[in-house]
Design a protein around this motif. Structure first.
Motif, PDB file in Angstrom:
ATOM      1  N   THR A 125       0.857  -1.178   0.000  1.00  0.00           N
ATOM      2  CA  THR A 125       0.000   0.000   0.000  1.00  0.00           C
ATOM      3  C   THR A 125       0.895   1.231   0.000  1.00  0.00           C
ATOM      4  O   THR A 125       1.931   1.243   0.669  1.00  0.00           O
ATOM      5  CB  THR A 125      -0.891   0.020   1.269  1.00  0.00           C
ATOM      6  N   GLY A 126       0.483   2.267  -0.728  1.00  0.00           N
ATOM      7  CA  GLY A 126       1.248   3.507  -0.767  1.00  0.00           C
ATOM      8  C   GLY A 126       0.430   4.705  -0.325  1.00  0.00           C
ATOM      9  O   GLY A 126      -0.627   4.984  -0.903  1.00  0.00           O
ATOM     10  N   LEU A 127       0.898   5.383   0.717  1.00  0.00           N
ATOM     11  CA  LEU A 127       0.350   6.675   1.133  1.00  0.00           C
ATOM     12  C   LEU A 127       1.263   7.702   0.490  1.00  0.00           C
ATOM     13  O   LEU A 127       2.366   7.966   0.973  1.00  0.00           O
ATOM     14  CB  LEU A 127       0.351   6.797   2.658  1.00  0.00           C
ATOM     15  N   VAL A 128       0.814   8.241  -0.646  1.00  0.00           N
ATOM     16  CA  VAL A 128       1.638   9.128  -1.464  1.00  0.00           C
ATOM     17  C   VAL A 128       1.240  10.575  -1.216  1.00  0.00           C
ATOM     18  O   VAL A 128       0.060  10.931  -1.322  1.00  0.00           O
ATOM     19  CB  VAL A 128       1.474   8.801  -2.971  1.00  0.00           C
ATOM     20  N   LEU A 129       2.236  11.405  -0.897  1.00  0.00           N
ATOM     21  CA  LEU A 129       2.018  12.827  -0.642  1.00  0.00           C
ATOM     22  C   LEU A 129       2.656  13.658  -1.747  1.00  0.00           C
ATOM     23  O   LEU A 129       3.703  13.299  -2.281  1.00  0.00           O
ATOM     24  CB  LEU A 129       2.642  13.232   0.691  1.00  0.00           C
ATOM     25  N   ASP A 130       2.025  14.788  -2.059  1.00  0.00           N
ATOM     26  CA  ASP A 130       2.662  15.744  -2.966  1.00  0.00           C
ATOM     27  C   ASP A 130       3.317  16.836  -2.129  1.00  0.00           C
ATOM     28  O   ASP A 130       3.284  16.797  -0.886  1.00  0.00           O
ATOM     29  CB  ASP A 130       1.686  16.288  -4.006  1.00  0.00           C
ATOM     30  N   GLU A 131       3.913  17.828  -2.786  1.00  0.00           N
ATOM     31  CA  GLU A 131       4.641  18.880  -2.049  1.00  0.00           C
ATOM     32  C   GLU A 131       3.730  19.730  -1.179  1.00  0.00           C
ATOM     33  O   GLU A 131       4.186  20.361  -0.224  1.00  0.00           O
ATOM     34  CB  GLU A 131       5.447  19.741  -3.013  1.00  0.00           C
ATOM     35  N   ALA A 132       2.420  19.733  -1.466  1.00  0.00           N
ATOM     36  CA  ALA A 132       1.464  20.491  -0.657  1.00  0.00           C
ATOM     37  C   ALA A 132       0.878  19.664   0.488  1.00  0.00           C
ATOM     38  O   ALA A 132       0.049  20.152   1.246  1.00  0.00           O
ATOM     39  CB  ALA A 132       0.332  21.020  -1.545  1.00  0.00           C
ATOM     40  N   GLY A 133       1.312  18.394   0.609  1.00  0.00           N
ATOM     41  CA  GLY A 133       0.799  17.530   1.663  1.00  0.00           C
ATOM     42  C   GLY A 133      -0.511  16.849   1.324  1.00  0.00           C
ATOM     43  O   GLY A 133      -1.129  16.226   2.183  1.00  0.00           O
ATOM     44  N   ARG A 134      -0.934  16.969   0.057  1.00  0.00           N
ATOM     45  CA  ARG A 134      -2.152  16.280  -0.361  1.00  0.00           C
ATOM     46  C   ARG A 134      -1.871  14.790  -0.551  1.00  0.00           C
ATOM     47  O   ARG A 134      -0.735  14.397  -0.805  1.00  0.00           O
ATOM     48  CB  ARG A 134      -2.705  16.878  -1.658  1.00  0.00           C
ATOM     49  N   ILE A 135      -2.914  13.997  -0.437  1.00  0.00           N
ATOM     50  CA  ILE A 135      -2.800  12.536  -0.496  1.00  0.00           C
ATOM     51  C   ILE A 135      -3.379  12.033  -1.817  1.00  0.00           C
ATOM     52  O   ILE A 135      -4.476  12.425  -2.217  1.00  0.00           O
ATOM     53  CB  ILE A 135      -3.533  11.907   0.703  1.00  0.00           C
ATOM     54  N   LEU A 136      -2.630  11.155  -2.472  1.00  0.00           N
ATOM     55  CA  LEU A 136      -3.045  10.580  -3.748  1.00  0.00           C
ATOM     56  C   LEU A 136      -3.986   9.406  -3.504  1.00  0.00           C
ATOM     57  O   LEU A 136      -3.646   8.478  -2.767  1.00  0.00           O
ATOM     58  CB  LEU A 136      -1.812  10.106  -4.525  1.00  0.00           C
ATOM     59  N   LEU A 137      -5.160   9.461  -4.134  1.00  0.00           N
ATOM     60  CA  LEU A 137      -6.133   8.379  -4.020  1.00  0.00           C
ATOM     61  C   LEU A 137      -6.567   7.919  -5.405  1.00  0.00           C
ATOM     62  O   LEU A 137      -6.526   8.691  -6.363  1.00  0.00           O
ATOM     63  CB  LEU A 137      -7.381   8.840  -3.257  1.00  0.00           C
ATOM     64  N   VAL A 138      -6.989   6.670  -5.458  1.00  0.00           N
ATOM     65  CA  VAL A 138      -7.584   6.111  -6.673  1.00  0.00           C
ATOM     66  C   VAL A 138      -9.013   5.692  -6.343  1.00  0.00           C
ATOM     67  O   VAL A 138      -9.306   5.273  -5.222  1.00  0.00           O
ATOM     68  CB  VAL A 138      -6.787   4.897  -7.200  1.00  0.00           C
ATOM     69  N   ARG A 139      -9.895   5.839  -7.320  1.00  0.00           N
ATOM     70  CA  ARG A 139     -11.259   5.324  -7.163  1.00  0.00           C
ATOM     71  C   ARG A 139     -11.291   3.997  -7.909  1.00  0.00           C
ATOM     72  O   ARG A 139     -11.193   3.959  -9.135  1.00  0.00           O
ATOM     73  CB  ARG A 139     -12.285   6.291  -7.713  1.00  0.00           C
ATOM     74  N   ARG A 140     -11.378   2.930  -7.143  1.00  0.00           N
ATOM     75  CA  ARG A 140     -11.234   1.577  -7.678  1.00  0.00           C
ATOM     76  C   ARG A 140     -12.356   1.226  -8.653  1.00  0.00           C
ATOM     77  O   ARG A 140     -13.515   1.544  -8.404  1.00  0.00           O
ATOM     78  CB  ARG A 140     -11.214   0.573  -6.534  1.00  0.00           C
ATOM     79  N   ALA A 141     -11.996   0.552  -9.739  1.00  0.00           N
ATOM     80  CA  ALA A 141     -12.976   0.140 -10.741  1.00  0.00           C
ATOM     81  C   ALA A 141     -13.875  -0.983 -10.221  1.00  0.00           C
ATOM     82  O   ALA A 141     -15.031  -1.081 -10.628  1.00  0.00           O
ATOM     83  CB  ALA A 141     -12.268  -0.298 -12.021  1.00  0.00           C
TER      84      ALA A 141
END
Length: 157
Positions: free
Chosen positions: A25-41
């Motif tokens: 599992t990946g908790l991915v952050l951008d430079e603004a501290g936002r979290i990357l999410l996917v909406r599963r198919a």
């Protein structure tokens, strides 16, 4: 979503019986501290990026691969945030599995977040205060990160 060839081979032998599989599992952050999410198919729920490791694949390499394959984002691992087994699950096709999952905190280093394969119907960056509902295990990873936990979480014996 294509099922990995090694799982198809196992399923030919055991049918839909319970399989113990390695997951990431990946908790991915951008430079603004936002979290990357996917909406599963498969269930249309928002989630962190997850995936199953190929035989012999290192967990770190696997999550970086999954993030790129699913979202088009190149990520760099910062640390392990959790090690745990998932609850027993039954996939839409009836296959049963439990995953031994390693969750990583990652930083996005390049790429534009987008739907990059057939596993997702949407991809997006979310501010922590704007997160949609997540699976409980993943919500725990996010909560512990936002609380500033630095140690790797695991279920206590």
């Amino acid at each position: 979503m294509p099922i990995p060839e090694f799982i198809l081979t196992l399923r030919e032998k055991i049918g839909q019986d319970l399989l113990w599989l390695p997951g990431v599992t990946g908790l991915v952050l951008d430079e603004a501290g936002r979290i990357l999410l996917v909406r599963r198919a498969d269930n249309l729920q928002w989630a962190l990026v997850t995936g199953c490791l190929e035989p012999g694949e290192q967990p770190g390499a696997g999550i970086v691969r999954e993030i790129l394959e699913e979202t088009g984002v190149v990520a760099q691992i910062e640390r392990v945030i959790a090690v745990e087994s998932t609850p027993r699950m039954r996939h839409a096709n009836g296959d049963q599995a439990v995953y031994m999952d390693v969750a990583f905190l990652c930083r996005a280093v390049s790429g534009e977040a987008r739907v990059n394969d057939d596993e997702s119907v949407d991809v997006g960056w979310f501010a922590p205060e704007d997160l949609p509902a997540l699976p409980a295990r993943q919500e725990g990873c996010v909560r512990r990160h936002l609380e500033g936990a630095q140690e790797t979480w695991y279920a206590q014996p």
